[in-house]
Design a protein around this motif. Sequence first.
Motif, mmCIF file in Angstrom:
data_model
loop_
_atom_site.group_PDB
_atom_site.id
_atom_site.type_symbol
_atom_site.label_atom_id
_atom_site.label_comp_id
_atom_site.label_asym_id
_atom_site.label_seq_id
_atom_site.Cartn_x
_atom_site.Cartn_y
_atom_site.Cartn_z
ATOM 1 N N UNK A 38 -13.413 -25.774 23.031
ATOM 2 C CA UNK A 38 -13.350 -25.137 24.346
ATOM 3 C C UNK A 38 -14.023 -26.010 25.403
ATOM 4 N N UNK A 39 -13.486 -25.921 26.599
ATOM 5 C CA UNK A 39 -14.109 -26.559 27.754
ATOM 6 C C UNK A 39 -14.212 -25.496 28.830
ATOM 7 N N UNK A 40 -15.428 -24.978 29.013
ATOM 8 C CA UNK A 40 -15.637 -23.888 29.963
ATOM 9 C C UNK A 40 -15.919 -24.438 31.367
ATOM 10 N N UNK A 41 -15.919 -23.524 32.322
ATOM 11 C CA UNK A 41 -16.087 -23.865 33.736
ATOM 12 C C UNK A 41 -17.285 -24.781 33.963
ATOM 13 N N UNK A 42 -17.049 -25.853 34.689
ATOM 14 C CA UNK A 42 -18.115 -26.809 34.976
ATOM 15 C C UNK A 42 -19.152 -26.210 35.920
ATOM 16 N N UNK A 43 -20.371 -26.745 35.840
ATOM 17 C CA UNK A 43 -21.404 -26.368 36.800
ATOM 18 C C UNK A 43 -21.069 -26.869 38.203
ATOM 19 N N UNK A 44 -20.168 -27.867 38.281
ATOM 20 C CA UNK A 44 -19.737 -28.445 39.564
ATOM 21 C C UNK A 44 -20.915 -29.003 40.357
ATOM 22 N N UNK A 53 -14.866 -16.251 30.717
ATOM 23 C CA UNK A 53 -14.230 -17.140 29.741
ATOM 24 C C UNK A 53 -14.749 -16.934 28.330
ATOM 25 N N UNK A 54 -16.080 -16.801 28.177
ATOM 26 C CA UNK A 54 -16.629 -16.639 26.836
ATOM 27 C C UNK A 54 -16.213 -15.299 26.240
ATOM 28 N N UNK A 55 -16.056 -14.272 27.063
ATOM 29 C CA UNK A 55 -15.611 -12.979 26.551
ATOM 30 C C UNK A 55 -14.171 -13.067 26.040
ATOM 31 N N UNK A 56 -13.324 -13.798 26.758
ATOM 32 C CA UNK A 56 -11.945 -13.966 26.298
ATOM 33 C C UNK A 56 -11.888 -14.789 25.021
ATOM 34 N N UNK A 57 -12.736 -15.813 24.935
ATOM 35 C CA UNK A 57 -12.808 -16.625 23.721
ATOM 36 C C UNK A 57 -13.259 -15.787 22.535
ATOM 37 N N UNK A 58 -14.271 -14.952 22.732
ATOM 38 C CA UNK A 58 -14.784 -14.124 21.636
ATOM 39 C C UNK A 58 -13.775 -13.084 21.177
ATOM 40 N N UNK A 59 -12.982 -12.571 22.084
ATOM 41 C CA UNK A 59 -11.925 -11.633 21.696
ATOM 42 C C UNK A 59 -10.996 -12.282 20.675
ATOM 43 N N UNK A 60 -10.670 -13.542 20.906
ATOM 44 C CA UNK A 60 -9.784 -14.255 19.976
ATOM 45 C C UNK A 60 -10.500 -14.555 18.659
ATOM 46 N N UNK A 68 -17.472 -27.380 21.528
ATOM 47 C CA UNK A 68 -17.070 -27.618 22.897
ATOM 48 C C UNK A 68 -18.184 -27.801 23.884
ATOM 49 N N UNK A 69 -17.738 -28.059 25.096
ATOM 50 C CA UNK A 69 -18.610 -28.222 26.244
ATOM 51 C C UNK A 69 -18.698 -26.863 26.941
ATOM 52 N N UNK A 70 -19.820 -26.161 26.710
ATOM 53 C CA UNK A 70 -19.988 -24.825 27.290
ATOM 54 C C UNK A 70 -20.398 -24.887 28.761
ATOM 55 N N UNK A 71 -20.945 -26.036 29.178
ATOM 56 C CA UNK A 71 -21.476 -26.164 30.533
ATOM 57 C C UNK A 71 -22.531 -25.096 30.826
ATOM 58 N N UNK A 109 -30.980 -31.080 28.735
ATOM 59 C CA UNK A 109 -29.942 -30.044 28.769
ATOM 60 C C UNK A 109 -29.043 -30.157 27.543
ATOM 61 N N UNK A 110 -28.952 -29.081 26.796
ATOM 62 C CA UNK A 110 -28.014 -29.022 25.653
ATOM 63 C C UNK A 110 -26.879 -28.079 26.041
ATOM 64 N N UNK A 111 -25.770 -28.672 26.473
ATOM 65 C CA UNK A 111 -24.639 -27.871 26.948
ATOM 66 C C UNK A 111 -23.414 -28.015 26.040
ATOM 67 N N UNK A 112 -23.514 -28.883 25.016
ATOM 68 C CA UNK A 112 -22.449 -29.039 24.021
ATOM 69 C C UNK A 112 -22.940 -28.451 22.704
ATOM 70 N N UNK A 113 -22.081 -27.690 22.044
ATOM 71 C CA UNK A 113 -22.527 -26.966 20.855
ATOM 72 C C UNK A 113 -21.442 -26.871 19.799
ATOM 73 N N UNK A 114 -21.906 -26.554 18.589
ATOM 74 C CA UNK A 114 -21.014 -26.139 17.507
ATOM 75 C C UNK A 114 -21.578 -24.846 16.924
ATOM 76 N N UNK A 115 -20.766 -23.809 16.919
ATOM 77 C CA UNK A 115 -21.100 -22.529 16.309
ATOM 78 C C UNK A 115 -20.195 -22.325 15.092
ATOM 79 N N UNK A 116 -20.656 -21.498 14.156
ATOM 80 C CA UNK A 116 -19.834 -21.264 12.972
ATOM 81 C C UNK A 116 -20.098 -19.870 12.406
ATOM 82 N N UNK A 117 -19.149 -19.389 11.616
ATOM 83 C CA UNK A 117 -19.200 -18.023 11.106
ATOM 84 C C UNK A 117 -19.591 -17.994 9.635
ATOM 85 N N UNK A 118 -19.627 -16.786 9.089
ATOM 86 C CA UNK A 118 -19.857 -16.620 7.651
ATOM 87 C C UNK A 118 -18.749 -17.328 6.877
ATOM 88 N N UNK A 119 -19.098 -17.794 5.687
ATOM 89 C CA UNK A 119 -18.152 -18.568 4.894
ATOM 90 C C UNK A 119 -18.411 -20.052 5.015
#
Length: 372
Positions: free
Chosen positions: A228-234, A274-281, A293-296, A333-343
């Motif tokens: 994912x590439x979320x909205x930039x801080x601009x 954006x993060x709410x729409x991503x989490x729905x999926x 991704x780059x969460x910004x 600043x840590x704005x890039x991440x990797x998250x993971x689920x069970x399994x």
Amino acid sequence: MPGTFREIRRKVWLILNILVVFWVLLGVLCLRVPPHEFWPAGFVALSLPGALLINVLFLFYWLIKRSWYVVLPLLVIILGWGYYNRLVAFNFSDGKAPEGDKTLQVLSYNVHVFNAYADTDGSARDASSEMINWVAEHPADVYCLQEFYSNRGSSTYNTISRIGNRYDKFRYFSVSYVDRNKADIGIIIFSKYPVVDKGVIRFGESNHNRAIWADINVKGDTIRIYTAHLQSMSIKSQDIENTYSAIGDEVSFKKEGRNLARRLKKGFIARGHQVEKLLEHINESPHPVIVCGDLNDIPSSYTYNQLARKLQNAFVEAGTGVGATYNGPLPFLRIDNQFYSEGLRAYDFTTHYEMGLSDHFPISAKYVLEKE
């Protein structure tokens, strides 16, 4: 009389310490408030690292004074350790997976269009080529690349061929737009394992920010990879420099400060949606997931907190230190991440400071595919 002044001073410091505790509590509460419902919460959450740091300073102060008031900041650290751990990780494993387990290494990197737009006269071509080769030759099984750039008409920037075709990788490329040089720009997943399904999550009809996902078959197990590439801080380096230079000039400082605040507010609100729409999926995924991704956004944000409530963070579980990923004028600043689920279980995490040619540092994590 001196004893009276000492007692008054101690009471003042105690009151200040209590105020910091309330600041921490308010910051933690604001992490759960959607910025699009109450945007000031985003600014309070942003200040949480400062409150946590000052609380540590109070711990040392009371220790030096040998006061039982040390219990107050100590309790905050113990009860709020998860929030401290988001900022600084303490893991000292050997980075080795158990013998015989299935493993997966994932690289995530905002490549900043491989600096192609800085190459107007060819002077940046060697650095861009070095960057492309570094990605292509990285031993990761999966690459998740944001701000990806590919120009088939260029020998240097034909990155699909140089990274994918040459190294026989499967891929899924979602193009956000095509520039005037007919180069494709977007986000991409490369995988040495077969891609069995894929899709895109659009955050708006005219929005270049988006997420993509690919189901990959890892030796019989299916893992869903998101990038994912979320909205930039601009916020550009010049904006920060202008704000610093305006200190002392009240009119200019207010103008630059309002400009920064306006951009931050816009980003908080956009990324909240954006993060709410991503989490729905993600919630609908039938497979274990890795979200890159780059969460910004930093760990003290609604964006990060929403993902952390559902998933584990690879840096927190397997990294060490501060893990800053932004290669710019604002440190730590840590704005890039990797998250993971069970399994899955992260057993190694690296921030690649040796590759500093983008405005982001690459991050990679190694995972064990846990047996059911």
